[in-house]
Scaffold this motif. Structure first.
Motif, PDB file in Angstrom:
ATOM      1  N   GLN A  90       0.855   0.303   8.671  1.00 28.11           N
ATOM      2  CA  GLN A  90      -0.382   0.083   7.904  1.00 28.11           C
ATOM      3  C   GLN A  90      -0.697   1.306   7.044  1.00 28.11           C
ATOM      4  OE1 GLN A  90      -0.828  -3.666   8.964  1.00 28.11           O
ATOM      5  NE2 GLN A  90      -2.296  -2.725   7.631  1.00 28.11           N
ATOM      6  N   LYS A  93       1.793   1.636   4.207  1.00 29.40           N
ATOM      7  CA  LYS A  93       1.524   0.623   3.190  1.00 29.40           C
ATOM      8  C   LYS A  93       0.339   1.047   2.314  1.00 29.40           C
ATOM      9  CE  LYS A  93       1.038  -4.401   3.289  1.00 29.40           C
ATOM     10  NZ  LYS A  93       0.943  -5.526   4.223  1.00 29.40           N
ATOM     11  N   GLU A  94      -0.706   1.593   2.959  1.00 24.63           N
ATOM     12  CA  GLU A  94      -1.881   2.038   2.212  1.00 24.63           C
ATOM     13  C   GLU A  94      -1.536   3.217   1.308  1.00 24.63           C
ATOM     14  OE1 GLU A  94      -5.028   2.652   5.052  1.00 24.63           O
ATOM     15  OE2 GLU A  94      -4.861   0.551   5.692  1.00 24.63           O
ATOM     16  N   LYS A  95      -0.673   4.097   1.806  1.00 24.64           N
ATOM     17  CA  LYS A  95      -0.245   5.249   1.018  1.00 24.64           C
ATOM     18  C   LYS A  95       0.522   4.772  -0.230  1.00 24.64           C
ATOM     19  CE  LYS A  95       1.303   8.705   3.579  1.00 24.64           C
ATOM     20  NZ  LYS A  95       2.310   9.563   4.238  1.00 24.64           N
ATOM     21  N   LEU A  96       1.378   3.761  -0.041  1.00 27.07           N
ATOM     22  CA  LEU A  96       2.121   3.197  -1.174  1.00 27.07           C
ATOM     23  C   LEU A  96       1.176   2.593  -2.204  1.00 27.07           C
ATOM     24  CD1 LEU A  96       5.180   1.316   0.398  1.00 27.07           C
ATOM     25  CD2 LEU A  96       5.198   3.461  -0.862  1.00 27.07           C
ATOM     26  N   ARG A  97       0.160   1.893  -1.718  1.00 26.42           N
ATOM     27  CA  ARG A  97      -0.799   1.251  -2.612  1.00 26.42           C
ATOM     28  C   ARG A  97      -1.589   2.261  -3.433  1.00 26.42           C
ATOM     29  NH1 ARG A  97      -3.547  -2.295   1.245  1.00 26.42           N
ATOM     30  NH2 ARG A  97      -2.009  -3.876   1.678  1.00 26.42           N
ATOM     31  N   SER A  98      -1.918   3.390  -2.816  1.00 29.85           N
ATOM     32  CA  SER A  98      -2.757   4.373  -3.493  1.00 29.85           C
ATOM     33  C   SER A  98      -1.996   5.155  -4.573  1.00 29.85           C
ATOM     34  CB  SER A  98      -3.392   5.336  -2.486  1.00 29.85           C
ATOM     35  OG  SER A  98      -2.398   6.112  -1.867  1.00 29.85           O
ATOM     36  N   HIS A  99      -0.644   5.075  -4.584  1.00 25.26           N
ATOM     37  CA  HIS A  99       0.124   5.793  -5.592  1.00 25.26           C
ATOM     38  C   HIS A  99       0.315   4.990  -6.847  1.00 25.26           C
ATOM     39  CE1 HIS A  99       1.053   9.416  -3.473  1.00 25.26           C
ATOM     40  NE2 HIS A  99       1.366   8.714  -2.388  1.00 25.26           N
TER      41      HIS A  99
END
Length: 99
Positions: A90, A93-99
């Motif tokens: 999770q 995934k959130e880290k990927l979304r924020s980039h």
């Protein structure tokens, strides 16, 4: 998703392997791009309680996430690993979304 199960110093039963595959397959709900999952089962100091160690490494694009848990049974430590890995996925995934 490829699942590889290694049992060190003992033979895992088919029932245990089926249990692990079922649990690990649920990780795909948290993160779709899992390439490979390696599960290592090990008995540490056989004379003691809390001696079933499970480590789970999950290969995702550009990264490998790792969790290791020890408990009284392999089923219990697999459960703990999968829960912990779900949390890591999770966050990833959130880290990927924020980039």
């Amino acid at each position: 998703m490829e699942i590889k199960i290694q049992s060190i110093h003992f033979d895992a039963t088919e029932k245990l392997q089926a249990f692990i595959e079922k649990k690990v397959a649920k990780l795909e709900k948290s993160f779709e791009d899992i390439q490979k999952v390696e599960v290592q089962l090990k008995v540490v100091k056989p004379a003691t309680a809390q001696n079933k160690q499970t480590s789970l490494s999950v290969a995702v694009p550009g990264n490998t996430l790792f969790v290791e848990k020890t408990s009284d049974s392999f089923e219990e430590s697999v459960d703990l690993c999968v829960d912990s890995m779900r949390a890591q996925l999770q966050k990833f995934k959130e880290k990927l979304r924020s980039h």
